[in-house]
Design an enzyme around this catalytic site. Sequence first.
Site, PDB file in Angstrom:
ATOM      1  N   LEU A 276       3.953 -26.521  41.811  1.00 34.05           N
ATOM      2  CA  LEU A 276       3.542 -25.929  43.089  1.00 34.05           C
ATOM      3  C   LEU A 276       3.153 -24.468  42.892  1.00 34.05           C
ATOM      4  CD1 LEU A 276       6.294 -27.440  45.411  1.00 34.05           C
ATOM      5  CD2 LEU A 276       4.140 -28.449  44.602  1.00 34.05           C
ATOM      6  N   ALA A 277       1.896 -24.184  43.171  1.00 30.07           N
ATOM      7  CA  ALA A 277       1.406 -22.818  42.949  1.00 30.07           C
ATOM      8  C   ALA A 277       0.462 -22.394  44.081  1.00 30.07           C
ATOM      9  CB  ALA A 277       0.706 -22.730  41.597  1.00 30.07           C
TER      10      ALA A 277
ATOM     11  N   GLY B   8       1.461 -21.030  47.038  1.00 29.93           N
ATOM     12  CA  GLY B   8       1.989 -19.979  47.914  1.00 29.93           C
ATOM     13  C   GLY B   8       1.280 -18.649  47.717  1.00 29.93           C
TER      14      GLY B   8
ATOM     15  N   LYS C 127     -14.471   1.056  14.644  1.00 28.85           N
ATOM     16  CA  LYS C 127     -14.891  -0.107  15.418  1.00 28.85           C
ATOM     17  C   LYS C 127     -15.760  -1.039  14.581  1.00 28.85           C
ATOM     18  CE  LYS C 127     -18.557  -0.986  17.452  1.00 28.85           C
ATOM     19  NZ  LYS C 127     -19.850  -0.906  18.131  1.00 28.85           N
TER      20      LYS C 127
ATOM     21  N   ARG D  10       5.265 -11.076  50.132  1.00 30.09           N
ATOM     22  CA  ARG D  10       6.075  -9.880  49.909  1.00 30.09           C
ATOM     23  C   ARG D  10       5.667  -9.135  48.637  1.00 30.09           C
ATOM     24  NH1 ARG D  10      11.983 -12.040  50.492  1.00 30.09           N
ATOM     25  NH2 ARG D  10      10.956 -14.045  50.185  1.00 30.09           N
TER      26      ARG D  10
ATOM     27  N   GLU E 121      18.027 -24.800  53.804  1.00 23.41           N
ATOM     28  CA  GLU E 121      17.372 -23.529  53.502  1.00 23.41           C
ATOM     29  C   GLU E 121      18.163 -22.374  54.111  1.00 23.41           C
ATOM     30  OE1 GLU E 121      14.636 -23.179  51.376  1.00 23.41           O
ATOM     31  OE2 GLU E 121      15.458 -25.173  51.097  1.00 23.41           O
TER      32      GLU E 121
ATOM     33  N   GLY F 206      17.853 -22.303  48.705  1.00 22.47           N
ATOM     34  CA  GLY F 206      18.374 -23.443  49.456  1.00 22.47           C
ATOM     35  C   GLY F 206      19.758 -23.792  48.920  1.00 22.47           C
TER      36      GLY F 206
HETATM   37  C1  UD1 Z   1      12.112 -23.263  47.731  1.00 20.54           C
HETATM   38  C2  UD1 Z   1      13.101 -24.338  48.185  1.00 20.54           C
HETATM   39  C3  UD1 Z   1      14.508 -23.766  48.041  1.00 20.54           C
HETATM   40  C4  UD1 Z   1      14.761 -23.346  46.602  1.00 20.54           C
HETATM   41  C5  UD1 Z   1      13.690 -22.348  46.152  1.00 20.54           C
HETATM   42  C6  UD1 Z   1      13.834 -22.107  44.665  1.00 20.54           C
HETATM   43  C7  UD1 Z   1      11.969 -25.618  49.918  1.00 20.54           C
HETATM   44  C8  UD1 Z   1      11.849 -25.868  51.357  1.00 20.54           C
HETATM   45  N1  UD1 Z   1      12.829 -24.680  49.554  1.00 20.54           N
HETATM   46  O1  UD1 Z   1      12.252 -22.187  48.622  1.00 20.54           O
HETATM   47  O2  UD1 Z   1      15.452 -24.759  48.420  1.00 20.54           O
HETATM   48  O3  UD1 Z   1      16.054 -22.772  46.477  1.00 20.54           O
HETATM   49  O4  UD1 Z   1      12.380 -22.887  46.390  1.00 20.54           O
HETATM   50  O5  UD1 Z   1      12.972 -21.067  44.284  1.00 20.54           O
HETATM   51  O6  UD1 Z   1      11.327 -26.281  49.151  1.00 20.54           O
HETATM   52  N2  UD1 Z   1       4.332 -23.489  47.674  1.00 20.54           N
HETATM   53  C9  UD1 Z   1       3.123 -24.120  47.868  1.00 20.54           C
HETATM   54  N3  UD1 Z   1       2.711 -24.402  49.106  1.00 20.54           N
HETATM   55  C10 UD1 Z   1       3.459 -24.135  50.207  1.00 20.54           C
HETATM   56  C11 UD1 Z   1       4.694 -23.508  50.012  1.00 20.54           C
HETATM   57  C12 UD1 Z   1       5.117 -23.197  48.738  1.00 20.54           C
HETATM   58  O7  UD1 Z   1       2.404 -24.406  46.898  1.00 20.54           O
HETATM   59  O8  UD1 Z   1       3.013 -24.450  51.317  1.00 20.54           O
HETATM   60  C13 UD1 Z   1       4.773 -23.179  46.301  1.00 20.54           C
HETATM   61  C14 UD1 Z   1       4.916 -21.693  46.052  1.00 20.54           C
HETATM   62  O9  UD1 Z   1       3.736 -21.165  45.459  1.00 20.54           O
HETATM   63  C15 UD1 Z   1       6.073 -21.642  45.052  1.00 20.54           C
HETATM   64  C16 UD1 Z   1       6.881 -22.884  45.376  1.00 20.54           C
HETATM   65  O10 UD1 Z   1       6.049 -23.732  46.119  1.00 20.54           O
HETATM   66  O11 UD1 Z   1       5.611 -21.720  43.727  1.00 20.54           O
HETATM   67  C17 UD1 Z   1       8.130 -22.547  46.176  1.00 20.54           C
HETATM   68  O12 UD1 Z   1       7.735 -21.955  47.391  1.00 20.54           O
HETATM   69  P1  UD1 Z   1       8.533 -20.789  48.076  1.00 20.54           P
HETATM   70  O13 UD1 Z   1       7.860 -20.429  49.338  1.00 20.54           O
HETATM   71  O14 UD1 Z   1       8.789 -19.697  47.107  1.00 20.54           O
HETATM   72  O15 UD1 Z   1       9.888 -21.557  48.411  1.00 20.54           O
HETATM   73  P2  UD1 Z   1      11.252 -20.922  48.785  1.00 20.54           P
HETATM   74  O16 UD1 Z   1      11.240 -20.557  50.214  1.00 20.54           O
HETATM   75  O17 UD1 Z   1      11.620 -19.895  47.808  1.00 20.54           O
END
Ligand code: UD1
Length: 465
Positions: free
Chosen positions: A7-8, A10, A350, A14, A154, A139
Amino acid sequence: MNQAVILAGGHGKRMKAEIPKPMLEVLDVPMLGWVIRACEKAEVSRICVVTGYKAEFIECYLNGAYETALQSERLGTGHAVMQAEKFLKADAEGHTLVLCGDAPFMDSDTIRAALELHTAQNNAVTVITAELADPKGYGRIIRSESDGIAAIVEEKDASLAQKKITEVNSGAYWFRTADLLELLGGLTPQNAQGEYYLTDTIGLALSRGLRAGVYLTENTDVILGANTRKDLLHLRETARRKILDHHMENGVDFTCIEGVVIGTEVEIEAGTVIQPGTILKGKTKIGRGCKIGPNCLIEDTVIGEHCVLNAVQAYSSVIENNVKIGPFVHIRPNSRIRSGVKIGDFVEVKNSVIGEQTSIAHLTYVGDSDVGRKVNFGCGTVTVNYDGISKQRCEIGDSCFIGCNTNLIAPVKLGQGVYTAAGSTITKDVPDYALAVERGTLKVKEGYSLRKLRTRLFPGEKEGK
Ligand code: UD1
Ligand code: CA
């Protein structure tokens, strides 16, 4: 077959970054790159990366090597995995590892061990967890009465009592692929953030009579993610120290580690000393018995044995054995510095070959040149390699002695043992063992300056008396 979804998508609000959060680097590799490496090392090489915010940066980085799925709206981790449905359905036989692209220290040992437990317990889903002294932001794992897992809550949805739980979700899971596809269909966004939480698959699995398990790891680093710049610095510092430890175990000596940053692929042999302020990047290799630093920046450069580099920047070059360089020297790409060469302060090289035991002591530019052995460069020598349109080469034979302030106008060739007179601008080839003088003859006008001086120093007086 087993496969991974990373998952990448986000944004990492922040961080206030202009690039997707997983593309931020820890040492010289983006966080996403660390996660991919861990998968590859665990032999999970069918990988789909879910992109979202500024997807083009990730596409560019992956360069077609892995599948991607675009999440056009950021609706949570569950929603992100849904975007990989096509990838999952293409091979729904085995198990799927889901990882966060912003937790770079997940490692192959943990991935393998969790899979072993996952298949041994015949789970639909196995969550990788750890105990953290400070669980804030993660979480929390709610255990069942039988010490299994009941749910993940969460931080934003947790009660005060739940916030006290120290076992947290790493964000990494193994799923039986067929079950994952089923469970994704059951997710709803009924929570504090209005998102589709992947974590809700636990409760769903249990309610459908499937098994959910926990792999509790002792290696808490695998959990570390970065939500803020401060977290990111912490990740970098953790990685930096691990790499320094590794080199120290191999016999590399550090006089002080202030400002010393070594990339993940750098190799250094025993007995070499690294001094403060030294950054080693890319595929740099350093032989034994060298002294590197203080304040060197070296990238993709191979250095032989017993070299001394002080305040040097070097890129994509080869430096052979017993070479001494610095301070304040710039070795630009595609240079080869042969054994026994000495290069002193304020020298730039160079795209050139410098022959054995040649000396370039100060204030000199050597560009696009082939230099022989035992050449001596006088202070201020310049190879004039660029006419504004194209670059030309200079050839300097063995044992040449180049006078101070010589300009060599390329293309030009000095034969063997040539001397050039100081201040010469050499525009034509010079044969072996000749002296080349190309400068104006001295003219002396006696008393000339007296008139000028008088006007300057005593402006009231009339000139010309
Ligand atoms: C998530 C977990 C949490 C865990 C934490 C570990 C959920 C609901 N929560 O929280 O339990 O302790 O990771 O780091 O899963 N991402 C997407 N699309 C989205 C949202 C997120 O691709 O719509 C990706 C982000 O880029 C990231 C990863 O998913 O790489 C985790 O997302 P993030 O928003 O950081 O999750 P947390 O709230 O930290
Ligand atoms: Ca996170």
